[in-house]
Design a protein around this motif. Structure first.
Motif, PDB file in Angstrom:
ATOM      1  N   VAL A 106      -4.386   6.798   6.731  1.00 39.51           N
ATOM      2  CA  VAL A 106      -5.617   6.058   6.449  1.00 39.51           C
ATOM      3  C   VAL A 106      -5.749   5.886   4.945  1.00 39.51           C
ATOM      4  O   VAL A 106      -5.860   6.873   4.208  1.00 39.51           O
ATOM      5  N   GLU A 107      -5.696   4.628   4.479  1.00 36.77           N
ATOM      6  CA  GLU A 107      -5.870   4.373   3.040  1.00 36.77           C
ATOM      7  C   GLU A 107      -7.329   4.119   2.729  1.00 36.77           C
ATOM      8  O   GLU A 107      -7.965   3.242   3.311  1.00 36.77           O
ATOM      9  N   SER A 108      -7.842   4.863   1.772  1.00 39.52           N
ATOM     10  CA  SER A 108      -9.200   4.639   1.293  1.00 39.52           C
ATOM     11  C   SER A 108      -9.252   3.381   0.444  1.00 39.52           C
ATOM     12  O   SER A 108      -8.255   2.983  -0.149  1.00 39.52           O
ATOM     13  N   GLU A 162      -6.659  -6.991   2.067  1.00 39.00           N
ATOM     14  CA  GLU A 162      -5.539  -7.125   1.142  1.00 39.00           C
ATOM     15  C   GLU A 162      -4.474  -6.031   1.335  1.00 39.00           C
ATOM     16  O   GLU A 162      -3.279  -6.314   1.356  1.00 39.00           O
ATOM     17  N   ASP A 163      -4.906  -4.781   1.469  1.00 37.32           N
ATOM     18  CA  ASP A 163      -3.941  -3.682   1.608  1.00 37.32           C
ATOM     19  C   ASP A 163      -3.124  -3.826   2.888  1.00 37.32           C
ATOM     20  O   ASP A 163      -1.912  -3.612   2.890  1.00 37.32           O
ATOM     21  N   ALA A 164      -3.812  -4.189   3.982  1.00 39.41           N
ATOM     22  CA  ALA A 164      -3.095  -4.376   5.247  1.00 39.41           C
ATOM     23  C   ALA A 164      -2.109  -5.543   5.131  1.00 39.41           C
ATOM     24  O   ALA A 164      -0.971  -5.462   5.587  1.00 39.41           O
ATOM     25  N   LYS A 215      -1.739   3.843  -3.863  1.00 40.38           N
ATOM     26  CA  LYS A 215      -1.995   4.340  -2.504  1.00 40.38           C
ATOM     27  C   LYS A 215      -1.199   3.546  -1.463  1.00 40.38           C
ATOM     28  O   LYS A 215      -0.527   4.125  -0.614  1.00 40.38           O
ATOM     29  N   SER A 216      -1.295   2.212  -1.549  1.00 40.83           N
ATOM     30  CA  SER A 216      -0.559   1.394  -0.569  1.00 40.83           C
ATOM     31  C   SER A 216       0.944   1.590  -0.719  1.00 40.83           C
ATOM     32  O   SER A 216       1.677   1.614   0.273  1.00 40.83           O
ATOM     33  N   SER A 217       1.403   1.736  -1.962  1.00 37.92           N
ATOM     34  CA  SER A 217       2.837   1.947  -2.190  1.00 37.92           C
ATOM     35  C   SER A 217       3.300   3.273  -1.599  1.00 37.92           C
ATOM     36  O   SER A 217       4.393   3.356  -1.032  1.00 37.92           O
TER      37      SER A 217
END
Ligand SMILES: Nc1nc2c(ncn2[C@@H]2O[C@H](COP(=O)(O)OP(=O)(O)OP(=O)(O)O)[C@@H](O)[C@H]2O)c(=O)[nH]1
Ligand SMILES: [Mg+2]
Length: 248
Positions: free
Chosen positions: A107-109, A52-54, A24-26
């Motif tokens: 928006v990443e879940s 972490e994702d941010a 997702k982040s990628s």
């Protein structure tokens, strides 16, 4: 908040959901890199306990840091993207106000199993990300995201040969599970697949800007189980839609 602001259409809000680690982040990083010269972008990430994702997206330098913001949900992912979207909606609206006019907010879940989908009260459209490493049969397992997200991505197709997954078959299974709704085979190592992803987002944005896009609710998750260590040796809780359980 109405659908239109003084400047015309408000930003397209695009959710990215899917199991843990599918990319997702990628996908968000890829979209930012390829679309940031065309569109004004912002990103909201959801993590259960961390940002972490941010951090990842900031370290990749895909957007100026203040356009990437984390919501720490502190509960299982559906709560914040589906059942009570208040924290996310505030984060999105703050971002839209700070950088008005934005074109697209991604928006990443938080990573989940197969059950989490976004509420149409939070996003206008949603991607659901699977990967070949999760197994070729996942697409057949269904669930609201697989069946009815606006776009299903089968990611990391460059890994297919290493995990003995027939990518064409996995895509065909997914198309069948979706009654012909779009499925995109993606790898960040295959530029032509990235072009297709970007084109899909461009077309969605154009429909949104024309007022021709109607958000569709993929539907609620099925009742599901969480296996988690609550420190008391109790493994499983069962719950349905009400999330009347406690993680502490
Ligand atoms: N080979 C390959 N690896 C990929 C691809 N996309 C992502 N990855 C890798 O997959 C792993 C997980 O990617 P992320 O983007 O962090 O996945 P995520 O869904 O955001 O993960 P969570 O937020 O933790 O649920 C990382 O090690 C990525 O480098 C791809 O197209 N090909
Ligand atoms: Mg992530």
């Amino acid at each position: 908040m109405t659908d239109k602001d003084q400047n015309g259409t408000r930003a397209l809000r695009l959710g990215v959901a899917g199991p843990v680690g599918t990319g997702k982040s990628s996908v968000i990083a890829t979209l930012c890199r390829h679309l940031r010269d065309e569109f004004d972008l912002g990103v909201i990430t959801n993590d259960i306990y961390t940002d972490e994702d941010a951090r990842f997206l900031k370290s990749e330098g895909v957007l100026p840091e203040d356009r990437i913001r984390a919501v720490e949900t502190g509960a299982c992912p559906h709560t914040a993207i589906r059942d009570d979207v208040t924290m996310n909606l505030m984060a999105v609206e703050d971002m839209e106000r700070d950088f008005a006019p934005l074109d697209i907010v991604l928006v990443e879940s938080g990573g989940d199993n197969l059950t989490a989908t976004f509420s149409p009260a939070l996003v206008d459209a949603q991607l659901f990300v699977l990967d070949v490493a999760g197994g070729g049969d996942v697409a057949r397992k269904g669930g609201p995201g697989i069946a009815r997200a606006d776009l299903l991505i089968i990611n990391k197709i460059d890994l297919g040969e290493y995990v003995d997954v027939d990518v064409a078959q996995m895509v065909a299974d997914a198309e069948k599970a979706r009654d012909g709704a779009p499925v995109l085979a993606l790898s960040r190592k295959r530029p032509e697949t990235i072009d297709r992803l970007c084109d899909w987002v461009r077309q969605l944005h154009a429909r949104h800007a024309r007022g021709d896009h109607t958000p569709v609710d993929p539907g609620p998750m099925a009742p599901h189980h969480h296996a988690h260590d609550d420190g008391h040796g109790q493994g499983h809780h069962h719950h349905g839609h009400d999330h009347a359980h406690h993680h502490d």
